[in-house]
Design an enzyme around this catalytic site. Structure first.
Site, PDB file in Angstrom:
ATOM      1  N   HIS A 122       5.210  -4.871  -6.896  1.00 17.92           N
ATOM      2  CA  HIS A 122       5.612  -3.472  -6.927  1.00 17.92           C
ATOM      3  C   HIS A 122       6.293  -3.102  -8.243  1.00 17.92           C
ATOM      4  CE1 HIS A 122       5.029  -1.898  -2.666  1.00 17.92           C
ATOM      5  NE2 HIS A 122       4.498  -3.118  -2.666  1.00 17.92           N
ATOM      6  N   ASP A 123       6.882  -4.078  -8.912  1.00 16.65           N
ATOM      7  CA  ASP A 123       7.463  -3.811 -10.228  1.00 16.65           C
ATOM      8  C   ASP A 123       6.362  -3.703 -11.275  1.00 16.65           C
ATOM      9  OD1 ASP A 123       9.550  -3.483 -12.151  1.00 16.65           O
ATOM     10  OD2 ASP A 123       9.299  -5.567 -12.741  1.00 16.65           O
TER      11      ASP A 123
END
Length: 326
Positions: A70-71
């Protein structure tokens, strides 16, 4: 024969290796010994933190791996998902169920004692996700470091860049391609679902008639029992991504797909598409091959859109806030 089989695997990594090895005038490159002089124990400190946290909570490896995805998929691997505040990435509904933040904060606290203002949160997250795989029984992968931390984070950047569990093959392919990742990378990195768990709402679409037809009947029945009508609203109800070996990083995920036991719609489509089905079958039949491919694809994942050099980012004192903000 060996050279013919190795060459196609090397070519997709060539741009990344050039980025790592060849400096440019705007930023310093990532390197495999970035902290050798400034903080020699950096990787050991992160590894020990991950190992300790995972011993207390077996769900930690899956959480850390998801956190890195997700980063990196949103504006690159820059630690922006770690920032707290109004309208940051963490506030988007797609990120509400993320976990593992406390492990990153713990590692950062120790590193600030031994090597203040030296190791970035972006590097800590990449290393922690790498170590999480090894702790769960997967391959130990060497990754370059030298990432710097983003000075901003926007919730508006999340949805256009994150793969939803209900996505079609075409939708997933477009997002992975936009990150410089191939169909092989897509299938291999989807193997992250060999660990971790999901809330019922993440796969409620699997109970619809069209999607349910692609599920093994017995597996579908088990899911319905665990997630009855309304179960998707209970945050305490979770289901293992891989019910066979839930906390072990192995190739069971691919065997599940072949047996029509993929938890998410985005899992099942991998065996519905001829291009990806052959890769799934290859990984299902050879765990060593999966581990080899995983290490290669993981290096590419952890290298997406990295910020390097003083002009591109900072080294945060706290992973949840940009420097100068209380």
């Amino acid at each position: 024969m060996a050279s013919k089989s190795t060459l196609p695997l090397f070519l997709p990594l060539l741009p990344l290796f050039l980025q790592i090895l060849i400096p440019n005038s705007h930023s310093a490159p990532l390197s495999f010994d970035f902290y050798a002089a400034s903080c020699p124990a950096a990787e050991l400190i992160v590894a020990n933190t991950v190992r300790s946290a995972s011993a207390q909570d077996p769900s930690i490896p899956g959480k850390l791996l998801r956190l890195l995805f997700h980063d990196c998929f949103v504006d690159g691997c820059d630690g922006s998902v770690l920032l707290k505040g109004n309208s940051t990435e963490r506030t988007d509904p797609a990120n509400q169920s993320l976990g593992g933040f406390e492990v990153i904060d713990s590692a950062k606290s120790v590193l600030e004692i031994f090597c203040p203002a030296t190791v970035s949160c972006a590097d800590i997250l990449a290393l922690a996700a790498r170590d999480a795989v090894a702790v769960a029984g997967g391959p130990a992968t060497q990754i370059p470091t030298g990432r710097r931390d983003s000075k901003s984070s926007s919730a508006q950047s999340v949805r256009p860049n994150i793969v939803d569990t209900s996505f079609t093959m075409a939708q997933m392919g477009r997002i992975f391609s936009s990150k410089g990742l191939s169909l092989l990378d897509l299938v291999v990195l989807s193997g992250a679902h060999t660990i971790g768990s999901a809330h019922c709402g993440a796969f409620s679409d699997r109970f619809e008639s069209d999607s349910k037809a692609s599920l093994d009947p017995n597996y579908a029945s088990d899911l319905i029992k665990k997630c009855p009508a309304g179960g998707d609203t209970n945050p305490k109800v979770t289901v293992a991504n891989d019910p066979q070996t839930a906390n072990l990083f192995d190739n069971q995920y691919y065997r599940n797909l072949v047996a029509r036991r993929g938890l998410f719609q985005s899992d099942s489509v991998l065996v519905d598409d001829e291009r990806t089905r052959r890769i799934v079958e290859e990984m299902a039949g050879d765990q060593e091959r999966f581990f080899e491919a995983w290490s290669e694809s993981f290096v590419k994942l952890a290298g997406i859109g990295v910020k390097t050099g003083e002009g591109e980012g900072e080294i945060r004192a706290s992973c949840s806030a940009v420097n100068g903000v209380v």
